[in-house]
Design a protein around this motif. Structure first.
Motif, PDB file in Angstrom:
ATOM      1  N   ASP A 189      71.322  35.947  70.320  1.00 25.58           N
ATOM      2  CA  ASP A 189      70.973  34.530  70.007  1.00 25.58           C
ATOM      3  C   ASP A 189      69.950  33.990  70.331  1.00 25.58           C
ATOM      4  OD1 ASP A 189      70.921  33.565  67.476  1.00 25.58           O
ATOM      5  OD2 ASP A 189      72.920  32.690  67.467  1.00 25.58           O
ATOM      6  N   PHE A 190      69.058  34.116  70.787  1.00 23.73           N
ATOM      7  CA  PHE A 190      68.463  33.095  71.376  1.00 23.73           C
ATOM      8  C   PHE A 190      66.880  33.427  71.567  1.00 23.73           C
ATOM      9  CE2 PHE A 190      68.883  36.349  75.079  1.00 23.73           C
ATOM     10  CZ  PHE A 190      67.564  36.392  75.499  1.00 23.73           C
ATOM     11  N   ASP A 191      65.812  32.754  71.620  1.00 23.83           N
ATOM     12  CA  ASP A 191      64.698  32.569  71.442  1.00 23.83           C
ATOM     13  C   ASP A 191      63.687  32.779  72.597  1.00 23.83           C
ATOM     14  OD1 ASP A 191      64.691  30.310  71.098  1.00 23.83           O
ATOM     15  OD2 ASP A 191      64.454  30.481  68.529  1.00 23.83           O
ATOM     16  N   LEU A 192      63.880  32.016  73.956  1.00 20.49           N
ATOM     17  CA  LEU A 192      63.161  31.903  74.251  1.00 20.49           C
ATOM     18  C   LEU A 192      64.224  31.815  76.063  1.00 20.49           C
ATOM     19  CD1 LEU A 192      59.691  30.665  75.132  1.00 20.49           C
ATOM     20  CD2 LEU A 192      61.705  28.399  75.261  1.00 20.49           C
ATOM     21  N   ILE A 193      63.565  32.535  77.223  1.00 21.68           N
ATOM     22  CA  ILE A 193      64.147  32.114  78.075  1.00 21.68           C
ATOM     23  C   ILE A 193      62.994  31.613  79.108  1.00 21.68           C
ATOM     24  CG2 ILE A 193      64.886  33.039  80.658  1.00 21.68           C
ATOM     25  CD1 ILE A 193      65.059  35.599  78.898  1.00 21.68           C
ATOM     26  N   VAL A 194      63.477  29.958  79.235  1.00 24.61           N
ATOM     27  CA  VAL A 194      63.351  28.721  80.376  1.00 24.61           C
ATOM     28  C   VAL A 194      63.050  28.894  81.670  1.00 24.61           C
ATOM     29  CG1 VAL A 194      62.107  26.530  80.195  1.00 24.61           C
ATOM     30  CG2 VAL A 194      63.044  27.675  79.017  1.00 24.61           C
ATOM     31  N   GLY A 195      62.593  29.188  82.634  1.00 26.78           N
ATOM     32  CA  GLY A 195      62.836  28.818  84.225  1.00 26.78           C
ATOM     33  C   GLY A 195      62.015  27.730  84.460  1.00 26.78           C
ATOM     34  N   ILE A 196      62.927  27.275  85.503  1.00 25.34           N
ATOM     35  CA  ILE A 196      62.646  25.931  85.771  1.00 25.34           C
ATOM     36  C   ILE A 196      63.115  25.888  87.699  1.00 25.34           C
ATOM     37  CG2 ILE A 196      63.131  23.426  86.226  1.00 25.34           C
ATOM     38  CD1 ILE A 196      64.202  23.501  82.874  1.00 25.34           C
ATOM     39  N   GLY A 197      61.551  25.769  88.476  1.00 26.26           N
ATOM     40  CA  GLY A 197      62.409  26.337  89.836  1.00 26.26           C
ATOM     41  C   GLY A 197      60.987  26.614  90.542  1.00 26.26           C
ATOM     42  N   GLY A 198      60.827  26.883  91.839  1.00 25.48           N
ATOM     43  CA  GLY A 198      59.222  27.559  92.510  1.00 25.48           C
ATOM     44  C   GLY A 198      59.552  28.956  91.923  1.00 25.48           C
ATOM     45  N   GLY A 199      58.704  29.352  92.683  1.00 28.97           N
ATOM     46  CA  GLY A 199      57.853  30.767  92.310  1.00 28.97           C
ATOM     47  C   GLY A 199      58.968  32.268  92.515  1.00 28.97           C
ATOM     48  N   SER A 200      59.957  32.270  93.277  1.00 30.46           N
ATOM     49  CA  SER A 200      61.021  32.911  93.095  1.00 30.46           C
ATOM     50  C   SER A 200      61.952  33.159  91.867  1.00 30.46           C
ATOM     51  CB  SER A 200      62.718  32.934  94.313  1.00 30.46           C
ATOM     52  OG  SER A 200      61.451  33.192  95.467  1.00 30.46           O
ATOM     53  N   CYS A 201      61.998  31.398  91.570  1.00 27.48           N
ATOM     54  CA  CYS A 201      62.902  31.264  90.265  1.00 27.48           C
ATOM     55  C   CYS A 201      62.062  31.746  89.115  1.00 27.48           C
ATOM     56  CB  CYS A 201      62.950  29.993  90.008  1.00 27.48           C
ATOM     57  SG  CYS A 201      64.213  29.454  88.313  1.00 27.48           S
ATOM     58  N   LEU A 202      60.829  31.518  89.111  1.00 31.44           N
ATOM     59  CA  LEU A 202      60.219  32.122  88.342  1.00 31.44           C
ATOM     60  C   LEU A 202      60.197  33.878  87.528  1.00 31.44           C
ATOM     61  CD1 LEU A 202      56.942  29.272  88.090  1.00 31.44           C
ATOM     62  CD2 LEU A 202      59.500  28.854  86.605  1.00 31.44           C
ATOM     63  N   ASP A 203      59.564  33.986  88.771  1.00 30.34           N
ATOM     64  CA  ASP A 203      59.556  35.245  89.359  1.00 30.34           C
ATOM     65  C   ASP A 203      60.904  36.232  88.288  1.00 30.34           C
ATOM     66  OD1 ASP A 203      57.064  35.039  90.174  1.00 30.34           O
ATOM     67  OD2 ASP A 203      58.014  36.598  92.408  1.00 30.34           O
ATOM     68  N   ILE A 204      61.931  35.481  88.965  1.00 27.24           N
ATOM     69  CA  ILE A 204      63.209  36.346  87.993  1.00 27.24           C
ATOM     70  C   ILE A 204      63.423  35.737  86.690  1.00 27.24           C
ATOM     71  CG2 ILE A 204      66.039  35.578  88.209  1.00 27.24           C
ATOM     72  CD1 ILE A 204      65.205  35.019  91.175  1.00 27.24           C
ATOM     73  N   THR A 205      62.593  34.830  86.122  1.00 32.00           N
ATOM     74  CA  THR A 205      62.165  34.209  85.015  1.00 32.00           C
ATOM     75  C   THR A 205      62.143  35.416  83.935  1.00 32.00           C
ATOM     76  OG1 THR A 205      62.591  32.265  84.863  1.00 32.00           O
ATOM     77  CG2 THR A 205      62.307  33.150  82.814  1.00 32.00           C
ATOM     78  N   LYS A 206      60.140  36.240  84.435  1.00 33.69           N
ATOM     79  CA  LYS A 206      59.571  36.635  83.834  1.00 33.69           C
ATOM     80  C   LYS A 206      60.091  37.811  84.447  1.00 33.69           C
ATOM     81  CE  LYS A 206      55.770  35.904  86.428  1.00 33.69           C
ATOM     82  NZ  LYS A 206      54.585  36.091  86.948  1.00 33.69           N
ATOM     83  N   ALA A 207      60.852  38.251  85.525  1.00 29.85           N
ATOM     84  CA  ALA A 207      61.321  39.890  85.481  1.00 29.85           C
ATOM     85  C   ALA A 207      62.489  40.239  84.469  1.00 29.85           C
ATOM     86  CB  ALA A 207      61.913  40.681  86.897  1.00 29.85           C
ATOM     87  N   VAL A 208      63.163  39.091  84.710  1.00 32.29           N
ATOM     88  CA  VAL A 208      64.588  39.938  83.138  1.00 32.29           C
ATOM     89  C   VAL A 208      64.036  39.325  81.397  1.00 32.29           C
ATOM     90  CG1 VAL A 208      66.397  37.918  82.745  1.00 32.29           C
ATOM     91  CG2 VAL A 208      66.096  38.468  84.355  1.00 32.29           C
ATOM     92  N   ALA A 209      63.014  39.094  81.481  1.00 35.80           N
ATOM     93  CA  ALA A 209      62.807  39.260  80.462  1.00 35.80           C
ATOM     94  C   ALA A 209      62.863  39.868  79.833  1.00 35.80           C
ATOM     95  CB  ALA A 209      61.537  37.683  80.201  1.00 35.80           C
ATOM     96  N   VAL A 210      61.694  40.928  80.974  1.00 31.99           N
ATOM     97  CA  VAL A 210      61.485  42.528  80.273  1.00 31.99           C
ATOM     98  C   VAL A 210      62.404  42.820  80.271  1.00 31.99           C
ATOM     99  CG1 VAL A 210      59.942  44.607  81.416  1.00 31.99           C
ATOM    100  CG2 VAL A 210      58.957  41.546  81.188  1.00 31.99           C
ATOM    101  N   LEU A 211      63.582  42.505  81.257  1.00 31.20           N
ATOM    102  CA  LEU A 211      64.806  43.835  81.598  1.00 31.20           C
ATOM    103  C   LEU A 211      65.173  43.799  80.351  1.00 31.20           C
ATOM    104  CD1 LEU A 211      65.080  43.177  84.747  1.00 31.20           C
ATOM    105  CD2 LEU A 211      64.518  45.673  84.110  1.00 31.20           C
TER     106      LEU A 211
END
Length: 390
Positions: free
Chosen positions: A90-112
């Motif tokens: 029941d969510f419609d968006l993942i927001v990543g806030i941080g440096g490159g490592s945090c954003l990499d995790i955000t993008k990968a988690v969205a796919v996983l």
């Protein structure tokens, strides 16, 4: 006949403006997003700006997940975060806030979230079969460019190698470039991330796979970075300069993933994994030497970049302009206090042979250099002055 065909990608929608995250709730409404998961760097959570932003979007937040970020996030840690997100519905968006490592995790988690199994099973290129859930990436440093690229870099701790999840679907759906985050960024981090962006701009510009359109982005990125990065040291509260750096980092990353990386970036990967040299500083240390080496061996492409940063008489030859460019780049690095050797990480003559061996698998990246470059012979020649320091 010259083949002028090429491919170029832009994978996300960008919102840019200093202080724009103060209006993040308005952006969510415009995008039709009402229930968001926030992945946020733990260090960023302590900032006053995060408190302001989090309060303004409180009605939209479903879950906040603190991210413990390092220079080299591991696949095991990515799996931990992915499993936590997989349990949420029941969510419609993942927001990543941080440096490159945090954003990499955000993008990968969205796919996983939409693809089953362990993260390491998606290591490589275009391994995911399904598109991930929508993401919005907000970089709090200016340099890695994760908010623009189709790459997410992780370390396989069992093999001590960095090879990320890349390609199709590994992009932020939306990005917000707001340099107000960077005002509280430590100077050392600002320099490291800024030099990372410089490396992206220059290596994508000279890469053999570069295209007219990718070079256009790389050229403008370098112009913005060269003129504004000194403010990190000389005028750290200059909001206009900080925003220009943020945009420059984004443009450099666009140029990079549409062309390719090179020698300085390749050098920094094993140094980061094995010796914990920050990625931006690692590449930033080597880029001036790589540029000079190319110029010394006859590459004149940098002469066009000199025209973007300083007035030069038309009578000056391309060879002389390339030399001046190399000197200007070294001056930028010196002004930012970029180290000239690896001694600060405990690296000395005793490590030289091992580091040279670690460079051998990097030949693919070295092949993108405009002048032929060998991992077995040229890499040791460049490395020697950085490792075997007096």
């Amino acid at each position: 006949m010259i083949d002028n065909r090429f491919n170029f990608q832009l994978k996300n929608e960008v919102f840019s403006g200093f202080g724009l995250c103060r209006e993040l709730d308005v952006i969510f409404k415009a995008l039709g997003k009402s229930r968001v998961i926030v992945l946020v760097d733990q260090a960023v959570m302590a900032s006053s700006y995060y408190e302001i932003v989090a309060k303004s979007i409180s009605d939209h937040i479903h879950t906040v997940i603190p991210i413990s970020c390092t220079e080299e996030p591991a696949y095991d840690y990515l799996d931990e975060i992915a499993e936590e997100v997989r349990r949420i519905s029941d969510f419609d968006l993942i927001v990543g806030i941080g440096g490159g490592s945090c954003l990499d995790i955000t993008k990968a988690v969205a796919v996983l979230k939409t693809n089953p199994g362990k993260a390491i099973g998606y290591r490589g290129f275009d391994m995911a079969e399904k598109e991930g859930v929508p993401t919005l990436c907000i970089p709090t440093t200016a340099g890695t460019g994760s908010e623009a690229t189709i790459n997410a870099v992780f370390t396989d701790t069992s093999e001590m190698k960095k090879l990320g999840i890349n390609g199709r679907y590994i992009n932020a759906t939306y990005s917000v470039l707001d340099a107000e985050w960077s005002l509280s960024c430590p100077q050392s981090v600002a320099v490291s991330s800024g030099m990372d962006a410089v490396v992206h701009a220059l290596e994508s510009y000279m890469c053999r796979q570069a295209t007219p359109l990718s070079r256009m982005h790389s050229r403008e990125a370098f112009r913005l970075l060269f003129h504004n990065l000194p403010s990190v040291i000389n005028d750290p509260l200059n909001s206009a300069a900080r925003q220009s750096i943020q945009v420059g980092a984004y443009l450099a990353a666009v140029g990079l993933f549409n062309s390719g990386s090179g020698i300085a970036g390749a050098f920094s990967y094993p140094l980061g994994v094995h010796y914990k040299v920050p990625h931006g500083i690692g590449g930033g240390m080597f880029i001036s030497a790589i540029v000079k080496d190319n110029v010394d061996r006859g590459y004149t492409g940098f002469s066009d970049l000199l025209d973007t940063i300083t007035p030069v008489m038309s009578s000056v030859s391309r060879e002389d302009k390339a030399i001046r460019f190399a000197e200007s780049l070294q001056g930028l690095a010196d002004g930012l206090g970029v180290p000239k050797n690896l001694v600060g990480w405990g690296i000395n003559d005793d490590h030289f042979d091992k580091i040279c061996e670690l460079m051998l698998p990097m030949q693919g990246a070295f092949d993108q250099n405009p002048v032929p470059f060998s991992a077995s012979s040229d890499a040791p020649r460049i490395l020697k002055s950085f490792v075997c320091a007096a």
